[in-house]
Design a protein around this motif. Sequence first.
Motif, mmCIF file in Angstrom:
data_model
loop_
_atom_site.group_PDB
_atom_site.id
_atom_site.type_symbol
_atom_site.label_atom_id
_atom_site.label_comp_id
_atom_site.label_asym_id
_atom_site.label_seq_id
_atom_site.Cartn_x
_atom_site.Cartn_y
_atom_site.Cartn_z
ATOM 1 N N LEU A 223 -4.451 4.689 9.173
ATOM 2 C CA LEU A 223 -4.100 4.945 10.567
ATOM 3 C C LEU A 223 -4.782 6.190 11.132
ATOM 4 C CD1 LEU A 223 -0.258 4.162 10.457
ATOM 5 C CD2 LEU A 223 -2.090 2.730 11.377
ATOM 6 N N GLY A 224 -5.572 6.871 10.313
ATOM 7 C CA GLY A 224 -6.283 8.057 10.761
ATOM 8 C C GLY A 224 -5.392 9.265 10.901
ATOM 9 N N LEU A 225 -4.308 9.308 10.154
ATOM 10 C CA LEU A 225 -3.367 10.431 10.236
ATOM 11 C C LEU A 225 -3.597 11.451 9.144
ATOM 12 C CD1 LEU A 225 -0.133 8.387 10.994
ATOM 13 C CD2 LEU A 225 -1.584 9.603 12.606
ATOM 14 N N GLU A 226 -4.501 11.152 8.241
ATOM 15 C CA GLU A 226 -4.792 12.040 7.126
ATOM 16 C C GLU A 226 -5.897 13.020 7.555
ATOM 17 O OE1 GLU A 226 -3.561 13.011 3.337
ATOM 18 O OE2 GLU A 226 -2.833 11.372 4.555
ATOM 19 N N PRO A 227 -5.665 14.306 7.381
ATOM 20 C CA PRO A 227 -6.717 15.281 7.774
ATOM 21 C C PRO A 227 -7.923 15.248 6.880
ATOM 22 C CG PRO A 227 -4.743 16.416 6.923
ATOM 23 C CD PRO A 227 -4.485 14.943 6.892
ATOM 24 N N ILE B 251 0.858 -1.182 0.000
ATOM 25 C CA ILE B 251 0.000 0.000 0.000
ATOM 26 C C ILE B 251 0.895 1.234 0.000
ATOM 27 C CG2 ILE B 251 -1.892 -1.180 1.185
ATOM 28 C CD1 ILE B 251 -1.101 0.352 3.721
ATOM 29 N N SER B 252 0.364 2.315 -0.509
ATOM 30 C CA SER B 252 1.146 3.548 -0.591
ATOM 31 C C SER B 252 1.212 4.224 0.781
ATOM 32 C CB SER B 252 0.516 4.507 -1.598
ATOM 33 O OG SER B 252 -0.713 4.990 -1.078
ATOM 34 N N HIS B 253 2.105 5.158 0.883
ATOM 35 C CA HIS B 253 2.258 5.930 2.121
ATOM 36 C C HIS B 253 0.955 6.666 2.442
ATOM 37 C CE1 HIS B 253 4.287 8.257 5.190
ATOM 38 N NE2 HIS B 253 3.836 9.358 4.651
ATOM 39 N N GLU B 254 0.347 7.236 1.424
ATOM 40 C CA GLU B 254 -0.907 7.970 1.633
ATOM 41 C C GLU B 254 -2.013 7.040 2.131
ATOM 42 O OE1 GLU B 254 0.879 8.158 -1.264
ATOM 43 O OE2 GLU B 254 1.790 10.104 -0.805
ATOM 44 N N GLU B 255 -2.109 5.839 1.561
ATOM 45 C CA GLU B 255 -3.114 4.873 2.011
ATOM 46 C C GLU B 255 -2.874 4.481 3.469
ATOM 47 O OE1 GLU B 255 -4.435 1.950 -1.460
ATOM 48 O OE2 GLU B 255 -2.245 2.237 -1.376
ATOM 49 N N LEU B 256 -1.634 4.286 3.833
ATOM 50 C CA LEU B 256 -1.310 3.931 5.210
ATOM 51 C C LEU B 256 -1.705 5.053 6.164
ATOM 52 C CD1 LEU B 256 -0.044 2.015 7.263
ATOM 53 C CD2 LEU B 256 2.167 3.072 6.764
ATOM 54 N N ARG B 257 -1.420 6.298 5.795
ATOM 55 C CA ARG B 257 -1.801 7.435 6.642
ATOM 56 C C ARG B 257 -3.314 7.484 6.827
ATOM 57 N NH1 ARG B 257 1.534 11.533 7.899
ATOM 58 N NH2 ARG B 257 -0.153 13.044 7.712
ATOM 59 N N ARG B 258 -4.071 7.267 5.747
ATOM 60 C CA ARG B 258 -5.540 7.258 5.857
ATOM 61 C C ARG B 258 -6.002 6.118 6.761
ATOM 62 N NH1 ARG B 258 -5.298 8.691 0.483
ATOM 63 N NH2 ARG B 258 -5.555 6.574 -0.235
#
Length: 83
Positions: A79-83, A70-77
Motif C-alpha cells: 500500500l506504499g505505507l512503508e518508509p 500476507i503479513s502486515h508488513e507486506e501489506l504496508r509495503r
Amino acid sequence: MAFTSSHEARTHWAKLLDNVRSEAVHISRRGRIVAVLVDPDFYERAVEALEDAADLAAARAAREDNEPLISHEELRRELGLEP
C-alpha cells in the motif's frame, strides 16, 4: 403481542403509541399483518443484533476463503505505507 386493525390504529393512535412501550403491536388490513410497531430501544437492539450476525457470517466466509495470506508488513509495503 397486541393485534389491531389499521382502522383501529388510526382511530386510537395515541393509545397505540403508549402500548408500544410494553409490547409489540401488529397492525392488520383485510386480515393480513401489514406492520408491526415496536419500542425504539427494542428496534435498535434488534437491528444491531442482525448487523452483528451478518458481520459474523461475513467473517466466517472470509476465513474459509482460500486466498493466500500476507503479513502486515507486506501489506504496508504493497500500500506504499512503508518508509
